[in-house]
Design a protein around this motif. Structure first.
Motif, PDB file in Angstrom:
ATOM      1  N   ASN A 139       0.852  -1.194   0.000  1.00 56.40           N
ATOM      2  CA  ASN A 139       0.000   0.000   0.000  1.00 56.40           C
ATOM      3  C   ASN A 139       0.885   1.241   0.000  1.00 56.40           C
ATOM      4  N   PHE A 140       0.963   1.872  -1.153  1.00 52.29           N
ATOM      5  CA  PHE A 140       1.907   2.983  -1.297  1.00 52.29           C
ATOM      6  C   PHE A 140       1.437   4.259  -0.617  1.00 52.29           C
ATOM      7  N   ALA A 141       0.147   4.389  -0.334  1.00 53.04           N
ATOM      8  CA  ALA A 141      -0.312   5.551   0.417  1.00 53.04           C
ATOM      9  C   ALA A 141       0.327   5.558   1.802  1.00 53.04           C
TER      10      ALA A 141
ATOM     11  N   GLY B 271      -9.148  12.420   7.334  1.00 54.23           N
ATOM     12  CA  GLY B 271     -10.026  12.434   6.168  1.00 54.23           C
ATOM     13  C   GLY B 271     -10.986  11.269   6.167  1.00 54.23           C
ATOM     14  N   SER B 272     -11.066  10.591   5.023  1.00 55.60           N
ATOM     15  CA  SER B 272     -11.959   9.443   4.897  1.00 55.60           C
ATOM     16  C   SER B 272     -11.379   8.202   5.556  1.00 55.60           C
ATOM     17  N   GLY B 273     -10.078   8.244   5.882  1.00 64.32           N
ATOM     18  CA  GLY B 273      -9.420   7.084   6.456  1.00 64.32           C
ATOM     19  C   GLY B 273      -9.003   6.062   5.420  1.00 64.32           C
ATOM     20  N   ASN B 274      -9.283   6.354   4.159  1.00 64.44           N
ATOM     21  CA  ASN B 274      -8.934   5.433   3.086  1.00 64.44           C
ATOM     22  C   ASN B 274      -7.474   5.631   2.676  1.00 64.44           C
ATOM     23  N   PRO B 275      -6.663   4.559   2.690  1.00 70.60           N
ATOM     24  CA  PRO B 275      -5.263   4.689   2.287  1.00 70.60           C
ATOM     25  C   PRO B 275      -5.106   4.706   0.776  1.00 70.60           C
ATOM     26  N   GLY B 276      -5.457   5.835   0.192  1.00 69.93           N
ATOM     27  CA  GLY B 276      -5.369   5.990  -1.256  1.00 69.93           C
ATOM     28  C   GLY B 276      -4.911   7.385  -1.620  1.00 69.93           C
TER      29      GLY B 276
END
Length: 211
Positions: free
Chosen positions: A21-23, A39-44
């Motif tokens: 996971n590069f984020a 934020g959204s908590g999404n690792p993107g």
């Protein structure tokens, strides 16, 4: 599905690559907060952009796409000598995508998979990837909602694939179409909370920080 050791090896290698996971990795390297903590908590890439570091977001986007593109491209270009064709490429693409969504290195808690899915599509055909990307871009520019653009692009991908394949723009293969369908369904499902926020007019637009 896994009829040979070579196919199993392709799936395993693509999954492990997708699990990077590069984020999270880039944020750690660049000394940024973990994208799962704001934020959204999404690792993107979209959530990394909310940190205010555009370079980190761009690197995340490119590397997440690369890990989807690479295994599909390698199989389609060099897999023939090991009797690996469209089916193996489809397996590689779905495995890399699954790795991003359910990464073994991050306790099976990953991102939504938009960039990685886009990379898989570019691996299948640059034209397919470009048409889906243009769909995303058009919706994003008009609405400034990254999530809405992702949902519409994902939902339209199987239709775009069939439309182009029937005209000979890229390979018409059932396995590759099934891969597109699987990623499309998972992407829409992974955006269910975004869809809920969109319906309630609570979804942040591109560049806005989600409180």
């Amino acid at each position: 599905m896994f009829q040979s050791p070579s196919l199993l090896l392709v799936a395993a290698a693509a999954y492990l690559l997708g699990s990077l996971n590069f984020a999270v990795i880039i944020s750690r390297v660049m000394g940024l907060h973990d994208p799962r903590s704001y934020g959204s908590g999404n690792p993107g890439a979209t959530n990394v952009l909310r940190s205010g570091n555009k370079k980190a977001a761009l690197l995340t986007l490119l590397l997440d796409a690369l890990k989807g593109w690479l295994p599909v491209f390698v199989v389609l270009q060099f897999g023939a000598k090991w009797q690996l064709g469209a089916e193996a490429a489809a397996v590689a693409g779905v495995a890399a995508f699954t790795g991003h969504v359910l990464p073994v290195f991050f306790r099976f808690k990953g991102g939504k998979g938009v960039a990685t899915a886009a990379g898989v599509l570019f691996g299948i055909s640059p034209w397919l990837g470009l048409l889906v990307l243009l769909t995303w871009l058009l919706v994003a520019v008009v609405t400034r909602y990254s999530s809405l653009a992702a949902v519409i692009a994902a939902a339209s991908t199987p239709m775009i694939y069939l439309f182009g394949a029937q005209r000979g723009w890229w390979l018409l293969a059932g396995a590759l179409f099934q891969a597109c369908m699987i990623m499309s369904i998972v992407l829409v499902w992974r955006h269910k909370q975004n869809i809920h926020r969109l319906l309630n007019k609570q979804e942040p637009r591109i560049g806005e920080k989600k409180q």
